[in-house]
Design an enzyme around this catalytic site. Structure first.
Site, PDB file in Angstrom:
ATOM      1  N   TYR A 142       1.305  -0.894   0.391  1.00 59.10           N
ATOM      2  CA  TYR A 142      -0.451   0.097   0.491  1.00 59.10           C
ATOM      3  C   TYR A 142       0.300   1.423   0.347  1.00 59.10           C
ATOM      4  CZ  TYR A 142      -3.529   3.125   1.952  1.00 59.10           C
ATOM      5  OH  TYR A 142      -4.956   4.189   1.897  1.00 59.10           O
ATOM      6  N   LYS A 172      -1.372  -1.183  -4.763  1.00 59.96           N
ATOM      7  CA  LYS A 172      -2.313   0.067  -4.415  1.00 59.96           C
ATOM      8  C   LYS A 172      -1.527   1.593  -4.173  1.00 59.96           C
ATOM      9  CE  LYS A 172      -6.278   2.093  -0.941  1.00 59.96           C
ATOM     10  NZ  LYS A 172      -6.157   3.109  -0.843  1.00 59.96           N
TER      11      LYS A 172
END
Length: 308
Positions: A142, A172
């Protein structure tokens, strides 16, 4: 390990519903799942991330939420990714083991941001220690440097990462650095990794570069319209896709000027869906009534190309 299911399209970064006195409100998650699937046509979720106030929750609360989303999403959702990042390694590992035990489709980890990794080797070493606790579960990094301050380019991470993290599935990518994203996708010629873009107002640009999909907060309440943008882009009907992106941007530009964050996202979602999201947890404070009135009026005034 069987090949993981490919994740593409929209992923809602879920909000954590809370009661007026600040406790997590598990009973509304069933209604929340049905709303995402039936009203927004969104069947993938990212739990306990930024929008979900994951770093403001206790470990026990995060586990309870993960379990409830898995339970209520059974046979309704396609992918449930659990964010297991924390500021210390043991908690990340505990959450990773828990996510694996309840059958999560993926786990994700944010870079620790008090004591920060200073280079790619330090960041990969941290991620490897987390991913190894869930050796059958696809792992996502992330990347959100505006919040973590960890500005290690994702492009640098990809070289040889599968050798160190066999479950590495993708990123992400919540940054506006489209050059970094483009270089990542260019390197990913075999399509081995997934790149899910996380800046909702710039999604169309990321799609043009080859992003597989997107994780974002607006897909909780603008999922249907954004899915239509994806369909237009795939046709391809760029002019129509641009209309959807411009209108999403018009709304976000308006609310950002008013002051827009997780608290305000909860208020917008409550207004649009009718599901009570409750207040945020301190140090965040609830959106003002003035914001709610103005944001609702702005959203109601937008005429989408599909006639909504």
């Amino acid at each position: 390990m069987a090949p993981p299911k490919k994740l593409k399209g929209l992923v809602a970064a879920t909000i954590t519903p809370m009661t007026p006195d600040g406790k997590i409100n598990l009973p509304v998650i069933r209604q929340y799942v049905d709303y995402l699937v039936n009203e927004q046509n969104v069947k993938n979720i990212f739990v306990n991330g930024t929008t979900g106030e994951g770093l403001s929750l206790s470990i026990q609360e995060r586990k309870q939420l993960a379990e409830e989303w898995m339970c209520q999403g059974k046979d309704k959702l396609d992918h449930v990714i659990i964010h297991v990042g924390a500021l210390n390694l043991p908690e990340c590992q505990e959450l990773a083991r828990h996510a694996a035990a309840i059958g999560a489709d993926g786990i994700a980890v944010i870079a620790p941001f008090f004591f920060k990794p200073t280079n790619k080797d330090e960041l990969i070493a941290f991620m490897q220690k987390v991913a190894s606790e869930a050796p059958e579960v696809p792992f996502y990094y992330y990347h959100i440097p505006p919040l973590t301050g960890v500005k290690i380019r994702v492009e640098e991470l990809l070289d040889g990462i599968k050798a160190q993290i066999p479950t590495f599935q993708g990123v992400k990518f919540s940054d506006t650095d489209l050059l970094d994203l483009a270089q990542c996708i260019h390197k990913n010629e075999t399509g081995e990794f997934e790149f899910l873009y996380g800046v909702d107002e710039q999604l169309l640009g990321a799609l043009a570069l080859g992003a597989n999909g997107a994780v974002g907060s607006t897909y909780n309440y603008l999922g249907r319209q954004t899915n239509l943008m994806l369909q237009a882009f795939a046709k391809p009907d760029l002019a129509l896709a641009q209309q959807y992106q411009f209108l999403t941007g018009e709304f976000l530009n308006f609310v950002i000027k008013l002051g827009f964050g997780v608290a305000q996202t909860k208020a917008v979602m409550t207004s649009v869906s009718g599901i009570p999201m409750g207040p945020p947890r301190l140090p965040l404070v609830a959106a003002s009534s003035e914001f709610i009135i103005k944001a609702k009026a702005k959203l109601d005034s937008i005429v989408w190309p599909n006639g909504d």
